[in-house]
Design an enzyme around this catalytic site. Sequence first.
Site, short mmCIF file in Angstrom:
data_model
loop_
_atom_site.label_atom_id
_atom_site.label_comp_id
_atom_site.label_asym_id
_atom_site.label_seq_id
_atom_site.Cartn_x
_atom_site.Cartn_y
_atom_site.Cartn_z
N SER A 16 11.07 -1.82 -13.95
CA SER A 16 12.06 -1.58 -12.90
C SER A 16 13.48 -1.98 -13.25
O SER A 16 14.43 -1.52 -12.63
CB SER A 16 11.60 -2.25 -11.60
OG SER A 16 11.22 -3.57 -11.88
N ASP A 57 17.39 -7.51 -14.75
CA ASP A 57 16.11 -7.44 -14.03
C ASP A 57 16.43 -7.24 -12.56
O ASP A 57 17.59 -7.36 -12.15
CB ASP A 57 15.28 -8.71 -14.25
CG ASP A 57 13.80 -8.45 -14.00
OD1 ASP A 57 13.45 -7.35 -13.52
OD2 ASP A 57 12.98 -9.35 -14.29
N ASP A 58 15.42 -6.93 -11.75
CA ASP A 58 15.74 -6.63 -10.36
C ASP A 58 15.55 -7.82 -9.43
O ASP A 58 15.87 -7.73 -8.25
CB ASP A 58 14.92 -5.43 -9.86
CG ASP A 58 13.47 -5.60 -10.18
OD1 ASP A 58 12.99 -6.75 -10.18
OD2 ASP A 58 12.81 -4.60 -10.45
N GLY A 88 -0.20 0.03 -5.02
CA GLY A 88 -1.38 -0.78 -4.73
C GLY A 88 -2.49 -0.48 -5.72
O GLY A 88 -2.86 0.68 -5.88
N ASN A 132 0.32 1.56 6.04
CA ASN A 132 1.13 0.80 5.12
C ASN A 132 2.07 -0.04 5.96
O ASN A 132 2.76 0.50 6.83
CB ASN A 132 1.93 1.76 4.23
CG ASN A 132 2.97 1.04 3.39
OD1 ASN A 132 2.79 -0.12 3.02
ND2 ASN A 132 4.08 1.71 3.10
N GLY A 133 2.08 -1.35 5.72
CA GLY A 133 3.02 -2.17 6.46
C GLY A 133 2.37 -3.40 7.05
O GLY A 133 1.27 -3.80 6.64
N CYS A 146 0.77 -1.25 0.00
CA CYS A 146 0.00 0.00 0.00
C CYS A 146 0.81 1.30 0.00
O CYS A 146 1.99 1.34 0.28
CB CYS A 146 -0.93 0.09 1.20
SG CYS A 146 -1.70 -1.42 1.66
N CYS A 179 9.58 -11.90 3.92
CA CYS A 179 9.48 -10.59 4.55
C CYS A 179 8.25 -10.60 5.46
O CYS A 179 7.18 -11.02 5.04
CB CYS A 179 9.33 -9.49 3.50
SG CYS A 179 9.05 -7.86 4.25
N TYR A 228 13.01 -1.98 -6.08
CA TYR A 228 11.84 -2.28 -6.90
C TYR A 228 10.59 -1.45 -6.65
O TYR A 228 9.96 -0.95 -7.58
CB TYR A 228 11.49 -3.76 -6.76
CG TYR A 228 10.18 -4.14 -7.37
CD1 TYR A 228 9.96 -4.02 -8.74
CD2 TYR A 228 9.13 -4.61 -6.58
CE1 TYR A 228 8.73 -4.37 -9.30
CE2 TYR A 228 7.91 -4.95 -7.13
CZ TYR A 228 7.71 -4.82 -8.50
OH TYR A 228 6.52 -5.15 -9.05
#
Lengths: 460, 460, 460, 460
Positions: free
Chosen positions: A295, A357-358, A37, A112-113, A9, A394, A254
Amino acid sequence: MTGSLHEECGIFGAFGNAGVPLQSVLYYGLFALQHRGQESSGIAASNGTDIKCHKAMGLVSEVFSTDTLEKFGSPVAAIGHNRYSTTGSSVAGNAQPLVLHYAGGSFSICHNGNLTNCDEVKKALEGQGSIFHTTVDSEVIAQLIARESNRGVKTVDAVRAVVDSIRGGYAFLLMYKDRLIAVRDPHGIKPLCMGRLGDAVLFSSESCALSAVGAEFVRDIKPGEMVTVDETGMRSEMIADNCSCAKCVFEYIYFARADSRMDGISVYESRMRAGALLARQHPVEADCVIGVPESGIDAAMGYSEESGIPYVKGFVKNGYVGRTFIKPSQELREQAVRIKLNPISEAVAGKRVVMIDDSIVRGTTIANLVRMLRQAGATEVHVRISAPPFLFPCFYGTDVPSKENLIACNNTIEQIRQMIGADTLGYLDVKSLAQMLGEEGHGFCDACFTGDYPEQIPSD
Amino acid sequence: MTGSLHEECGIFGAFGNAGVPLQSVLYYGLFALQHRGQESSGIAASNGTDIKCHKAMGLVSEVFSTDTLEKFGSPVAAIGHNRYSTTGSSVAGNAQPLVLHYAGGSFSICHNGNLTNCDEVKKALEGQGSIFHTTVDSEVIAQLIARESNRGVKTVDAVRAVVDSIRGGYAFLLMYKDRLIAVRDPHGIKPLCMGRLGDAVLFSSESCALSAVGAEFVRDIKPGEMVTVDETGMRSEMIADNCSCAKCVFEYIYFARADSRMDGISVYESRMRAGALLARQHPVEADCVIGVPESGIDAAMGYSEESGIPYVKGFVKNGYVGRTFIKPSQELREQAVRIKLNPISEAVAGKRVVMIDDSIVRGTTIANLVRMLRQAGATEVHVRISAPPFLFPCFYGTDVPSKENLIACNNTIEQIRQMIGADTLGYLDVKSLAQMLGEEGHGFCDACFTGDYPEQIPSD
Amino acid sequence: MTGSLHEECGIFGAFGNAGVPLQSVLYYGLFALQHRGQESSGIAASNGTDIKCHKAMGLVSEVFSTDTLEKFGSPVAAIGHNRYSTTGSSVAGNAQPLVLHYAGGSFSICHNGNLTNCDEVKKALEGQGSIFHTTVDSEVIAQLIARESNRGVKTVDAVRAVVDSIRGGYAFLLMYKDRLIAVRDPHGIKPLCMGRLGDAVLFSSESCALSAVGAEFVRDIKPGEMVTVDETGMRSEMIADNCSCAKCVFEYIYFARADSRMDGISVYESRMRAGALLARQHPVEADCVIGVPESGIDAAMGYSEESGIPYVKGFVKNGYVGRTFIKPSQELREQAVRIKLNPISEAVAGKRVVMIDDSIVRGTTIANLVRMLRQAGATEVHVRISAPPFLFPCFYGTDVPSKENLIACNNTIEQIRQMIGADTLGYLDVKSLAQMLGEEGHGFCDACFTGDYPEQIPSD
Amino acid sequence: MTGSLHEECGIFGAFGNAGVPLQSVLYYGLFALQHRGQESSGIAASNGTDIKCHKAMGLVSEVFSTDTLEKFGSPVAAIGHNRYSTTGSSVAGNAQPLVLHYAGGSFSICHNGNLTNCDEVKKALEGQGSIFHTTVDSEVIAQLIARESNRGVKTVDAVRAVVDSIRGGYAFLLMYKDRLIAVRDPHGIKPLCMGRLGDAVLFSSESCALSAVGAEFVRDIKPGEMVTVDETGMRSEMIADNCSCAKCVFEYIYFARADSRMDGISVYESRMRAGALLARQHPVEADCVIGVPESGIDAAMGYSEESGIPYVKGFVKNGYVGRTFIKPSQELREQAVRIKLNPISEAVAGKRVVMIDDSIVRGTTIANLVRMLRQAGATEVHVRISAPPFLFPCFYGTDVPSKENLIACNNTIEQIRQMIGADTLGYLDVKSLAQMLGEEGHGFCDACFTGDYPEQIPSD
């Protein structure tokens, strides 16, 4: 990167006289944060006495119309939210901001989070009689704040107590009818910055949204800082004891928009540096460098600059994929990637290509891209990834697949190279991340690469 | 009656094996209760472990599609709700059922009615830390129940405590993942009945919805009764001490569908009797009797039968008025009524007409109808109202205009007659209401006519 | 370029067994041609006996659903169309393909381009009794074909007669129930190419759509060629006497997708060459080259390669602008450009910047971009345009503003430079266009720059 | 009647200054004609120089919004159309009005009815080069008119020639930019009448729509009459030689709204008379008479009046069935009728019931109604049909099932009685139709009962 990883988000808030209607500022601010988002969007606004909220599934441009914006009247404060899209848990009821009513009045929250001790806190609250309407962390924070406020403490103390009891990475905005509060977690894992437009104070997940609405960037919110804005002005309070900086490195790799600047670091420059570092660590003789849109492109230009190998445009991306786009069926599965990204034969035919690419998540998409480049005539395809391999989940709000699905958890780099069909494969090493971030590059979270979590993670 | 009064919703629930998917039963059940609320509709269903909910603004047929119904899977229990439509407070967030999560798990609630001490209870709850997401009474009931349950008491005791602390007229359905509970207020102000379809137990605001889904009517829920259905069967408990019967008389006069039977009384028959009583109390020499569609028609037939004056069809009603219908603008305001109801000249021209309606609220609509009848050639228009004059507000869930707007509060009957342009005007008298209801006609609430409230009303 | 010029559509057709349902091939083919028109989209398909059509306003992904595609059944032939979006003439009735019924049966048509003698031909047809339902050129072509066919001539002769009587630039597809015909105008102004997927023959405005569906590129349709495909195979006929090649040079400069190859020339390469030529004609001392997304980027890379000045990413483009996006109001007008394109300060601050775009139409957008770059810290801004100045209207299907609105018609280059606030300004010269197109670069239309029209233009 | 038979549309037109915007007049006029067609709706309006059209699938209230109405500006003339809904042929392209462009300018047409020689005329037109876009008769009429007009004849002669060449039952409205023309077929099979609102002249399929917009009824259009209205006034011309009156008797029995008056006959009164005649022809000893809503109710009241048997309300109809209503699935098939119509037990229990409907088509619905009445306690059910048995197809625009599906074509009345489970069954006899229509009852079409067609029917 072409899919698979998702941010949790973007948030945006405003208080005061911006010279233009706050709902317009919110609209374009959220529009600039759309990349964070795309599932749902919402705005809650206070006219000084009353909080109104409009939210729905869809993009900012789908959720709001001139009509719905006008219904907000002349707000003195407003907060807004974009929620990311996954298939599973996407339900209308989880759209934000939330508006809640308690003994002290009404307030609205968006965040956010991710809280890593959410279940424990929720269970404790429920044990004390709390009832939840949603499954989003924001409601847990909101219930905690209301509960503390009910004890008669000042808001700052309520927030301090809340921050003390929750763990994880987060940034949230609290709007009361006559003030706006911005809070960033003690480790600063999630980004949040402040701007100014006319006499209004703005908060945003990224500075690009300040820029988009014509606001001036003021500064980043500090880890563990709470900023309150009301009619009397703005004040800052540190609400956590052991603050440190552990900003998410993946924002730079990213998530964030290239024109954002976070915690003093330009996203664009960090990507360019990642490419340059990659060129030094994994040099190769080649004729051209290309990036996987969007990205991978900045890192590709960094790789090109450092290596002297010309940067060319390798792919055309079809940007019209929308919510109602029909996914290719089994018969056209082979084509699925090409429908979104098509190589430019003339740019790569007969050439030794370095493709940047990332990240590699599952490996299927990048394998398709490598094959497409060879079909387009590339004689060699050297894949370079502008980040280390993903090895750990994560817990702070990034939606990484489980270990079984992370290619790097289950394969050596040589195995991955074979699986994706590349001639060579090189990842940025973990040690380079600090260099990538540059002078301000101390204090960041790279747990997804190292397993070195700066904050408590869930027990199970 | 043609507008102005609104019911506060219809509820419907089902538990067990109905032989057909429960969501279909709910869909057609709610469809049969559509007259009780057209603003929003919703269904929550449990598959035994999980509660899913779908709700939105609109009619039952607009809110649900084959797709949304299929997503419920194979529910073991389900509850649904239609909400009524007013301009002011209609917001998506207030749609029901609500789904809530607390220490004891998840549950869903939907309700019909109004709490008269809602503000006090809410304030008390907030004082104890409760946070509200909506402004509907259902959430107050839900928070109370969760709070009680958290004390470790059994659900029946929790509900008993809740019923003890709330005042007003209400009927609600509580659905836990594996059981369904139906509760009716101690005075039975709001209706609720039980039915059976296959092995499933159903609950409904009106018996017409049982009939519509092919279910058998079992009985009415008693005032102050709580019925619980789960896998082990059904059991009834009285959860209030001072129960009495004060069923809303206006359900019979206007709200309910004519094919419903409530607390032993046929709605159709009570309307016929109201017409007959009116004929006796306010006889007139006339050539025909007509009713204002829909609710005035049954009483008109009763008046005709008693008086011997032939019943004829006076108006054609245009039934296609929908949500998006454009209201006539100023220029066509004169036409506004005629667009919905047009008199049949051939039925009334040259005749002395008795026109029956069930109420006069503001008086403007009925004045237009009288004028239209005269334009159509009626030589006399005698208005008869199958209920006493509205004089008092309802605090139990009927949306009656404030006293300033109630024509009977501010005018004598003769004044009203003049205002609406009728030759004569007669209301049913209050004493006849018991007769209207017939043998089971003891124990009803007629507070809107008498000010004699059976239950606590708000202090302010 | 950032707005203002519009192509007149993209067409796509298929006949035969592609191994996958033809409607899927059409869907993804049209999706790949979405850049050629975003106003409406449509598909007509024949199952061998019957032609069905579905079309509506909106993007391909909005117009078609799984349901609407399934309703086509198992087509043996299909044609589709994307129409471009302007404010004025956009009406649902003008969506294509058209399906028409005449003595010889039914057929469907879709077309890209513009007839310059449309009014005369239409008037003549009307004089003979024709009635028109739409205002699109396709219907004029269709009526002519039906009229000729009615004389009993073979289709090829009918088409020959039609091509003989119409003027302009066009490519169209005709679908009868059992065959598919592709026609390109005698000067090849509008593009059209052929591909193969399984046993099916495909036609497309651009080769990128063939690539997107996994088809093989076969060849371009020749100017004045008609290709017919039916069960017996494919045959080609030349249907015009004085054919020549005058392909639209602006397809290469702006309209087409970079991964398309048209008439033997790579769009990507021609843009790179344009940039390189520009670097030679208008060199400048600078620190970086940037392109205006999307179409200015390829030329910028060409300029960079030729000049040795590093290419960097100057702008981030917000790709989420959709149909319902609310345009910034007066108060945020200043911001309007920045909401779509935001400069990356870190890339340009303190630098002498060369900014490449493919055209200047009114000049307002580019003036905003120059100002934004200076605000972002650019010390010098040198604007280079990868095409000559627009001086003449296009009559063949490109929607160029009238002369009053074309900045280059009313100002010298020095005046334009001042108006847009650039330090220097350079356009590609007309003589370079042939070089830009490369070896196949003979035979093209550059009338919008030179006024040298290859085909009759309207008399008024 | 409860389904199965469908009218082929309603038309409404207006020319001149009505004192209110013509598009509002059209909107409410079409709204009043909604019962004649619910599939699609459309309005075309001329502002004196230009014709705009808006049409779409859906009800009047769904197709038009304040916005779409405002876009018509200030029309001087307008025509509108409601199209009926069947599953098969319902496509957006067939919505009316049509707008066409030919040598003489533009015009718009909408029509109600059916041409019996449509295929021949169409084939002839196609042979002369005509191309058709739709499959509706209106386009055939339009092409004929344009063709005639092109010969240079006056419009009245063009229309005369058209009327001469087409066969069937029809009423149509032609709108040129500055005039409005109304035409009724030489036998007057389809209804059309004229009204006046302010200085505007209106045309409508039924007088109820004139009434709804507050207009005064002027007169019916005569069979074979053409009425032209323009700025200079109104004039009438007879455009057919052998005119006679063969108005559709089924308009009175079922199609029209009870408050309409057509060709001098009140629809309401004719239904009352049908009931009375039925009572005389098929008397029965019974306790009550009920009607099947809506159309059976008037005849039921007539039956009651004549027989002296009290009329009561037998069924409650759920009027909320809309376009998106989900049809009951197999499991609830039994319930399908009850979901729409539910009997009132109290009205019929223990009684001998006479149930009046206006037709029996397939017999399944009425069999369900009879069964439901018995379940509700009726001791006897006597079915009376206020029309003769359907035996022949209608070729003039009524959608009657094929003979295989018409119960009366394949069964004796006694067999039908058994199939529907009635105690007795009686139809109105054919001879009574004239009496039903009353004094103006000469000259009507009863071909669906007698096979006696007043107009050419298709050869195959």
